[in-house]
Write a protein that holds these residues in place. Structure first.
Motif: not given
Length: 381
Positions: A30-35, A79-86, A93-97, A103-105
């Motif tokens: 699984s990819p890990v997205y981070t700032s 501004n991060l938009r993740l597509a193609d993930y279920d 603890s910061g802002f990644c949420h 919408a289907r995910a």
């Protein structure tokens, strides 16, 4: 089920990264997205992961001084938009949420805490000692961050809290309900020693920063004349040494390989601060040793008063001393203590997380509400 992980920043090692390690093993590939990602500051095996840093990673000196870019994190994550993930699983603890998703995910947020300096600013400022000028500059910014943070929390599909204390904050700050799944602790590393191997010292294992309130234990040990070993390093070391008497010993950083023996041979672990969860009390209990802790935060979830430890009620030296001077470390059963710690083992965490995600995804596909029926809570009842 295609899953992506999100993590606030990868430029330092702490409890959040311990959780990420387990999640990355549980969901390999699984990819890990981070700032940001500073490879030199992180364990070498991170380079085997698919880490995808945001544009913030290119800003000058951000790996060393990421706090100065505070206003930019909401912009980058929003501004991060993740597509193609279920499923998107954020370890927050910061802002990644605040990321966006299809919408289907599903977006499941494993909430280590609502952003501390956004929602608990006065406590944060008191611990950091920044002074009046920075405080005046921060307050208008934090007011904006609170509005952003609250709105971002409303987009999350499901919240998971690491403790009952964090669950209460999620309800209070975000007006959202959550399920508790405690963080993973590798209890297999720790084993009780025989009674005759327990030595005459008490122990603290912690980063030495002001909010951990190590000063309470240092002052109490000095006044009571009790032997205290302090394992850890941090910017509060000089101040703590100035408070310490002859019975307090500072060990500095203790390698992981040496920690189990140090835990197993202490009379008891001291945990004097207010923490969201607290790994070291669980480790000490896995080693069969009781804990003296402040009555608050994650300690209320992990320590059973009278069976695996004792609580003091106020964040004062006198309150700690009143409990410590009458504490009998040998009145506790090491095997009973260890049994409590095993409830928080990594295997339990992985099983519960897998069950939660699978159930939430099935409910999403069936277009129905989801309630997690926690097997650990059943066992406790």
């Amino acid at each position: 089920m295609k899953l992506a992980l999100a993590h606030d920043w990868l430029n330092q090692i702490g409890g959040a990264e311990d959780v990420l390690n387990v999640l990355a093993r549980q969901f390999p590939g699984s990819p890990v997205y981070t700032s940001m990602y500073a490879p030199s500051a992180m364990p070498p095996h991170y380079q085997d992961w698919d880490i995808r840093a945001l544009w913030l990673d290119k800003l000058p000196a951000i790996h060393r001084r990421h706090q100065i870019y505070l206003p930019l994190y909401p912009l980058a994550w929003g501004n991060l938009r993740l597509a193609d993930y279920d499923v998107v699983l954020s370890n927050k603890s910061g802002f990644c949420h605040g990321l966006r998703f299809d919408a289907r995910a599903l977006h499941i947020c494993y909430c280590l805490t609502p952003t501390r300096y956004v929602w608990q600013l006065d406590e944060y400022l008191a611990g950091e000692g920044l002074g009046k000028a920075p405080e005046r500059l921060l307050r208008p910014l934090v007011a904006w961050l609170r509005r952003w943070d609250y709105a971002a929390a409303q987009r999350v599909s499901h919240f998971i809290a690491i403790s009952s204390a964090v669950q209460a904050r999620i309800r209070n700050y975000y007006k959202r309900e959550s399920t508790i799944i405690h963080p993973p602790v590798d209890t297999s590393r720790f084993q009780p020693s025989s009674v005759d191997e327990v030595q005459d010292y008490y122990l603290i294992v912690s980063r030495l920063v002001p909010y951990k309130r190590i000063d309470l234990a240092v002052r109490a040990a000095s006044e009571l004349g009790l032997p205290l070993k302090v394992a850890g390093s941090g910017r509060d070391l000089a101040r703590l040494k100035s408070l310490a008497g002859e019975t307090v010993e500072f060990l500095g950083f203790v390698p992981d390989v040496d920690l189990p023996k140090l835990m197993a041979q202490c009379r008891a672990l001291l945990f004097p601060g207010l923490e969201d969860f607290g790994i070291s009390p669980v480790q000490a209990q896995a080693a069969g040793r009781p804990v003296i802790a402040y009555r608050g935060g994650g300690a209320l979830d992990t320590i059973i008063e009278g069976a695996t430890g004792a609580f003091f009620d106020r964040l004062t030296v006198d309150s700690l001393m009143a409990v410590w001077r009458n504490f009998d470390a040998f009145a506790y059963n090491p095997q009973q203590i260890r049994s409590q710690a095993q409830r928080f083992d990594t295997k339990s965490f992985c099983k519960r997380m897998q069950s939660f995600i699978a159930g939430a995804w099935a409910a999403k596909r069936a277009n129905r509400n989801y309630h997690y029926d926690d097997p650990m809570a059943k066992a406790k009842r």
